[in-house]
Design an enzyme around this catalytic site. Structure first.
Site, PDB file in Angstrom:
ATOM      1  N   CYS A 198       0.831  -1.233   0.000  1.00 22.36           N
ATOM      2  CA  CYS A 198       0.000   0.000   0.000  1.00 22.36           C
ATOM      3  C   CYS A 198       0.854   1.267   0.000  1.00 22.36           C
ATOM      4  CB  CYS A 198      -0.931   0.006   1.204  1.00 22.36           C
ATOM      5  SG  CYS A 198      -2.064  -1.397   1.189  1.00 22.36           S
TER       6      CYS A 198
ATOM      7  N   HIS B 284      -3.985   6.900   1.949  1.00 28.52           N
ATOM      8  CA  HIS B 284      -4.248   5.579   1.391  1.00 28.52           C
ATOM      9  C   HIS B 284      -5.663   5.153   1.788  1.00 28.52           C
ATOM     10  CE1 HIS B 284      -3.896   1.609  -0.012  1.00 28.52           C
ATOM     11  NE2 HIS B 284      -4.008   1.075   1.183  1.00 28.52           N
TER      12      HIS B 284
ATOM     13  N   ASN C 288      -9.818  -0.975  -1.481  1.00 25.95           N
ATOM     14  CA  ASN C 288      -8.371  -0.747  -1.334  1.00 25.95           C
ATOM     15  C   ASN C 288      -7.683  -1.237  -2.600  1.00 25.95           C
ATOM     16  OD1 ASN C 288      -5.655  -0.838  -0.690  1.00 25.95           O
ATOM     17  ND2 ASN C 288      -5.943  -1.838   1.297  1.00 25.95           N
TER      18      ASN C 288
HETATM   19  O1  UT7 Z   1      -3.449  -1.259   3.791  1.00 25.18           O
HETATM   20  C1  UT7 Z   1      -3.582  -2.160   4.795  1.00 25.18           C
HETATM   21  C2  UT7 Z   1      -4.687  -3.089   4.451  1.00 25.18           C
HETATM   22  N1  UT7 Z   1      -5.550  -3.535   5.487  1.00 25.18           N
HETATM   23  C3  UT7 Z   1      -6.101  -2.779   6.453  1.00 25.18           C
HETATM   24  O2  UT7 Z   1      -5.846  -1.626   6.638  1.00 25.18           O
HETATM   25  C4  UT7 Z   1      -7.113  -3.475   7.307  1.00 25.18           C
HETATM   26  C5  UT7 Z   1      -7.219  -2.892   8.677  1.00 25.18           C
HETATM   27  N2  UT7 Z   1      -8.248  -3.569   9.449  1.00 25.18           N
HETATM   28  C6  UT7 Z   1      -9.551  -3.410   9.170  1.00 25.18           C
HETATM   29  O3  UT7 Z   1      -9.919  -2.666   8.291  1.00 25.18           O
HETATM   30  C7  UT7 Z   1     -10.540  -4.139  10.038  1.00 25.18           C
HETATM   31  O4  UT7 Z   1      -9.877  -4.843  11.050  1.00 25.18           O
HETATM   32  C8  UT7 Z   1     -11.442  -5.107   9.220  1.00 25.18           C
HETATM   33  C9  UT7 Z   1     -12.420  -4.314   8.368  1.00 25.18           C
HETATM   34  C10 UT7 Z   1     -10.602  -6.009   8.351  1.00 25.18           C
HETATM   35  C11 UT7 Z   1     -12.263  -6.000  10.157  1.00 25.18           C
HETATM   36  O5  UT7 Z   1     -13.033  -5.211  11.031  1.00 25.18           O
HETATM   37  P1  UT7 Z   1     -13.054  -5.544  12.580  1.00 25.18           P
HETATM   38  O6  UT7 Z   1     -13.971  -4.571  13.173  1.00 25.18           O
HETATM   39  O7  UT7 Z   1     -11.641  -5.560  13.065  1.00 25.18           O
HETATM   40  O8  UT7 Z   1     -13.729  -6.984  12.611  1.00 25.18           O
HETATM   41  P2  UT7 Z   1     -13.147  -8.380  13.156  1.00 25.18           P
HETATM   42  O9  UT7 Z   1     -12.083  -8.906  12.258  1.00 25.18           O
HETATM   43  O10 UT7 Z   1     -12.841  -8.242  14.622  1.00 25.18           O
HETATM   44  O11 UT7 Z   1     -14.391  -9.320  12.980  1.00 25.18           O
HETATM   45  C12 UT7 Z   1     -15.599  -9.091  13.719  1.00 25.18           C
HETATM   46  C13 UT7 Z   1     -16.620 -10.143  13.322  1.00 25.18           C
HETATM   47  C14 UT7 Z   1     -16.101 -11.567  13.409  1.00 25.18           C
HETATM   48  O12 UT7 Z   1     -17.132 -12.381  13.863  1.00 25.18           O
HETATM   49  P3  UT7 Z   1     -17.233 -12.838  15.415  1.00 25.18           P
HETATM   50  O13 UT7 Z   1     -15.959 -13.575  15.698  1.00 25.18           O
HETATM   51  O14 UT7 Z   1     -17.366 -11.560  16.197  1.00 25.18           O
HETATM   52  O15 UT7 Z   1     -18.441 -13.695  15.438  1.00 25.18           O
HETATM   53  C15 UT7 Z   1     -15.783 -11.926  11.985  1.00 25.18           C
HETATM   54  O16 UT7 Z   1     -15.862 -13.299  11.737  1.00 25.18           O
HETATM   55  O17 UT7 Z   1     -17.024  -9.964  11.958  1.00 25.18           O
HETATM   56  C16 UT7 Z   1     -16.867 -11.191  11.246  1.00 25.18           C
HETATM   57  N3  UT7 Z   1     -16.529 -10.897   9.875  1.00 25.18           N
HETATM   58  C17 UT7 Z   1     -17.446 -10.664   8.911  1.00 25.18           C
HETATM   59  N4  UT7 Z   1     -18.794 -10.690   8.937  1.00 25.18           N
HETATM   60  C18 UT7 Z   1     -19.425 -10.404   7.784  1.00 25.18           C
HETATM   61  C19 UT7 Z   1     -15.291 -10.742   9.328  1.00 25.18           C
HETATM   62  N5  UT7 Z   1     -15.403 -10.429   8.025  1.00 25.18           N
HETATM   63  C20 UT7 Z   1     -16.722 -10.381   7.736  1.00 25.18           C
HETATM   64  C21 UT7 Z   1     -17.450 -10.107   6.568  1.00 25.18           C
HETATM   65  N6  UT7 Z   1     -18.788 -10.135   6.644  1.00 25.18           N
HETATM   66  N7  UT7 Z   1     -16.850  -9.791   5.416  1.00 25.18           N
END
Ligand code: UT7
Length: 335
Positions: free
Chosen positions: A115, A262, A292
């Site tokens: 990125c 970004h 992204n």
């Molecule tokens: O340039 C660098 C590239 N990447 C980034 O910058 C990513 C940075 N991180 C993020 O943007 C966030 O951490 C995410 C958007 C990836 C995830 O958001 P979060 O609020 O950290 O969610 P999480 O990973 O803690 O997941 C929460 C819940 C989980 O379920 P449980 O365990 O609470 O039941 C996941 O399984 O959301 C679930 N989950 C989804 N549900 C529906 C994860 N992905 C999805 C999805 N749809 N696509």
């Protein structure tokens, strides 16, 4: 004689026409439009059609950037191509652009930095121009994520975030000493290299072969991400490096006309804006439409902000990125 300042002379981009909405993704995996928008801000993204590849998009973006700069292909004397998703494991996309554009036997660098690839490339181009090494540099950032993502529920946390695109800039000496790249700062910290990575195929220690059937079947070939760690680190590092480049020039956030961050997550950018105390009207976001697009994001955003009349000649503009590595950096420009 003082070295000339380097300036972005022209910008171009290419977005594949195929729009993939969050609703489209719900047909492939267990997710919802509401979850994706609430957690990331992404509403839709573009995926390439079968006949398109990374460098073919890069060539289209490059042509647009050269036309915008009023520069003929024959004037380009260096290519820098930033990508994490090249067409081939080797050679890189730079030589494919050299071939397709029919450029002379000029150097073609391929850089990674994910990125942060485009801001790293801008710093390289700036140094080359100021040193007098090259006169007109074609810097391209392109990604084809859609072919490397796990489109099942297993991969949903990552897959929903990314999109395909290419962006390009022509960089050359500025004819106005007040305009151009003022300064830049790049950083890396490999402590968390595996927190956001695509580790297979690869030549890491203790592997017999760079990829095997089990890597494919188990899904190890897809990217892995510790989302919360990436989120927290991005929110810390992006404001820090913006302050660094401003301080270097004796400027403050109040002097900025536009921040081009970004586009990894809309919530990251909202927090960065809050921490910098910059009004959100001075922060350009387009993650809603494209997701992204990694190395393509910064040129896409710059071009779009300019087209919307958000950037004018003489404005102070800062591009800032953070990504896998971790790598991060900022480039401060007088537009
Ligand atoms: O340039 C660098 C590239 N990447 C980034 O910058 C990513 C940075 N991180 C993020 O943007 C966030 O951490 C995410 C958007 C990836 C995830 O958001 P979060 O609020 O950290 O969610 P999480 O990973 O803690 O997941 C929460 C819940 C989980 O379920 P449980 O365990 O609470 O039941 C996941 O399984 O959301 C679930 N989950 C989804 N549900 C529906 C994860 N992905 C999805 C999805 N749809 N696509």
């Amino acid at each position: 004689m003082t070295a000339p300042r380097a300036r972005i002379l022209g910008l171009g981009s290419y977005l594949p026409p195929r729009v993939v909405t969050n609703h489209d993704l719900t047909k492939m995996m267990d997710t919802s439009h509401e979850w994706i928008v609430e957690r990331s801000g992404v509403e839709e993204r573009r995926w390439v059609d079968p006949e398109e590849g990374n460098h073919t998009m890069g060539v289209k973006a490059a042509r647009a950037a050269m036309a915008d700069a009023g520069v003929e292909p024959g004037e380009i004397d260096c290519i820098i191509y930033a990508t994490l998703s090249p067409d081939y494991y080797f050679p890189g996309c730079g030589v494919l652009v050299q071939r397709d554009l029919g450029l002379g036997h000029i150097p073609a660098y391929d850089i990674r930095q994910q990125c942060s690839g485009f801001v790293y490339g801008l710093q390289m181009a700036d140094a080359f121009i100021r040193a007098g090494q090259y006169q007109k540099i074609l810097l391209i950032g392109g990604e084809v994520h859609s072919r490397g993502l796990d489109k099942s529920t297993r991969g949903r946390t990552i897959t929903v975030l990314f999109g395909d695109a290419a962006g390009a800039a022509v960089i050359g000496a500025s004819d106005d000493p007040a305009r151009g790249i003022l300064t830049s700062r790049m950083h890396s910290d490999g402590t968390d290299a595996e927190c956001l990575a695509m580790q297979y195929p690869g030549m890491a220690p203790n592997r017999d072969v760079f990829v095997n059937l089990d890597d494919v079947e188990s899904g190890r070939i897809f990217p892995n991400m510790d989302g919360q760690k990436v989120f927290k680190t991005a929110v810390k590092r992006m404001p820090q490096v913006v302050q660094e480049v401003l301080a270097d020039q004796g400027l403050t956030v109040a002097d900025l006309a536009m921040l081009i961050p970004h586009q990894a997550n809309l919530r990251i950018n909202e927090m960065v804006a809050k921490l910098l105390h910059i009004d959100e009207s001075k922060v350009h976001n387009n993650i809603q439409k494209y997701g992204n697009t990694t190395a393509a994001t910064i040129p896409l955003c710059l071009e779009e902000a300019r087209a919307l009349g958000k950037i004018h000649p003489g404005d102070l503009v800062c591009a800032v990125a953070f990504g896998s590595g971790f790598t991060w950096g900022a480039v401060l420009m007088r537009w």
